[in-house]
Design a protein around this motif. Structure first.
Motif: not given
Length: 431
Positions: A193-209
């Motif tokens: 449902g939603w768990g597989w999306r979490v790593p990619f959303l986290l990756g987007a945040v880490l990319s800003l860092v």
């Protein structure tokens, strides 16, 4: 009298070497985290975006196209295009472009609608995201390779070079760990449902860092005046021998790398009778060991030169990969599998720890990034990216024992190139 009328010189690359290492390494780790996250979560993504029950025949076609386009097309294109950006506008500019591309594509993967909600548009969105990821990964090696090596102080190019694979491995381990954590703590319904999306959303945040860190790095190659900018294919046209050298250097190393870091757990499962969990755990342990070895290999090459390490890796794999994989075929214990995996990582370090330095020392600064990017990414796509496929193909035709010989043959080809390669470890980089 002031010097305001003089062209600005590029900053001293060794003023803040740790900042330079951080800028390249953190960004590269984030890039590969995003890339590998897709690999580890592909089954969950496929169930939502490419369902077998889809009525449209375009769905399986788009699934096949996504894998093909990213693996065999977009990485060389990224190496060529973003390598040219690095040569024309500076390495830092290219590095910020690659990490923004990866962050944006990771966000797009994380927000991709399901097939059930929007139909064929879902796989189309995912294909676009993966194309952008492939473009970014192809350009990342070209830009970060040149940036790392040009940032190194005297006698430290090998050491700085080694952090290319330290950070790559860190990204791979992070993606694997986060994926495993989610799978072990969420139900199948939550993961789908939603768990597989979490790593990619986290990756987007880490990319800003990573973007913020890279923006503060020192430029190692000043932007070129418009009239002096190299053409897109200048490196291939003016330096064909050097371009072929990159291919020859990379062929054996890349198939060894993908065989040992990606395919070995599958090989142990298919041919050695190991459980999938045990095979993956052995691979994870050896990957951590591999990351620790990289700076040691880089430092050693700064002392004794690049060629001895390259020959150690190329000839070592050519001579030992067949017996090493035969040990795995014999259905050995878990501890023996870990030892075999780590032994291969020692051999592999002779190539991976210094490949960035070796490649950068071949080309002059004006075409260094594009000169490396295209032939390297093309060779990786042809030989490294197809290693799991070739191993599985030999298994399917009933000749799994041929795969180690295939790897050994490519390592022998690269070893022949290493014998003829000029030793540049103690020479200045070409201007």
């Amino acid at each position: 009298m002031t010097e305001t009328t003089r062209p600005a010189a590029p900053p001293n690359p060794v003023r803040k070497p740790l900042r330079q290492l951080l800028a390249a390494s953190v960004g590269n780790a984030v890039e590969w985290y995003d890339w590998y996250a897709y690999t580890f979560l592909a089954t969950f993504i496929a169930a939502q975006i490419f369902p077998r029950s889809a009525g449209s025949p375009l769905v399986p076609l788009l699934s096949t196209f996504a894998v093909f386009a990213v693996g065999f097309f977009m990485r060389p294109v990224g190496g060529l295009l973003l390598g040219a950006v690095a040569d024309r506008h500076g390495r830092r500019t290219a590095l910020t472009v690659t990490i923004l591309l990866m962050g944006g594509s990771s966000l797009l993967v994380g927000l991709t609608p399901t097939y059930a909600s929007v139909g064929v548009l879902a796989p189309v969105v995912l294909v676009v995201a993966r194309l952008l990821q492939g473009l970014s990964v192809g350009g990342e090696f070209a830009a970060s390779t040149t940036f790392l090596v040009e940032s190194a102080g005297p006698g430290r190019r090998g050491l700085f070079s080694s952090f290319q694979y330290v950070s790559t491995t860190a990204g791979q381990l992070a993606a694997s760990g986060i994926a495993a954590l989610l799978v072990s703590n969420l139900s199948d319904g939550q993961m789908n449902g939603w768990g597989w999306r979490v790593p990619f959303l986290l990756g987007a945040v880490l990319s800003l860092v990573g973007f913020w860190i890279r923006r503060g790095a020192h430029e190692t190659h000043a932007p070129v005046e418009r009239t002096e900018r190299p053409g897109l294919f200048d490196a291939l046209r003016k330096y064909p021998r050097q371009s072929l050298l990159i291919c020859g250097i990379t062929a054996g190393g890349t198939i060894s790398y993908y065989t040992w870091t990606s395919y070995l757990p599958t090989y142990a499962e298919l041919n050695g009778g190991f459980d999938k969990s045990d095979a993956l755990l052995a691979g994870t342990i050896s990957l951590a060991f591999f990351a620790v070895l990289q700076p040691l290999g880089g430092l050693l090459s700064d002392r004794i030169g690049r060629r001895p390490l390259l020959l150690f890796s190329g000839l070592g794999f050519a001579l030992l990969i067949v017996p090493l994989l035969r040990v795995v075929d014999g259905g050995v214990s878990f501890g023996t599998l870990v030892l075999v995996s780590c032994a291969g990582m020692v051999l592999l370090t002779g190539f991976t720890s210094i490949s960035a330095a070796v490649n950068a020392e071949i080309f002059p600064a004006k075409v260094r990034a594009s000169g490396i990017g295209f032939p390297y990414s093309l060779t990786v796509a042809l030989f490294g990216g197809t290693a799991p496929y070739m191993g599985t193909m030999f298994k399917d035709i009933g000749r799994p024992g041929l795969f180690p010989w295939y790897v050994a043959a490519l390592c022998l080809v690269s070893s022949a190139v290493f014998f003829r390669l000029p030793e540049n470890a103690h020479k200045d980089l070409q201007k």
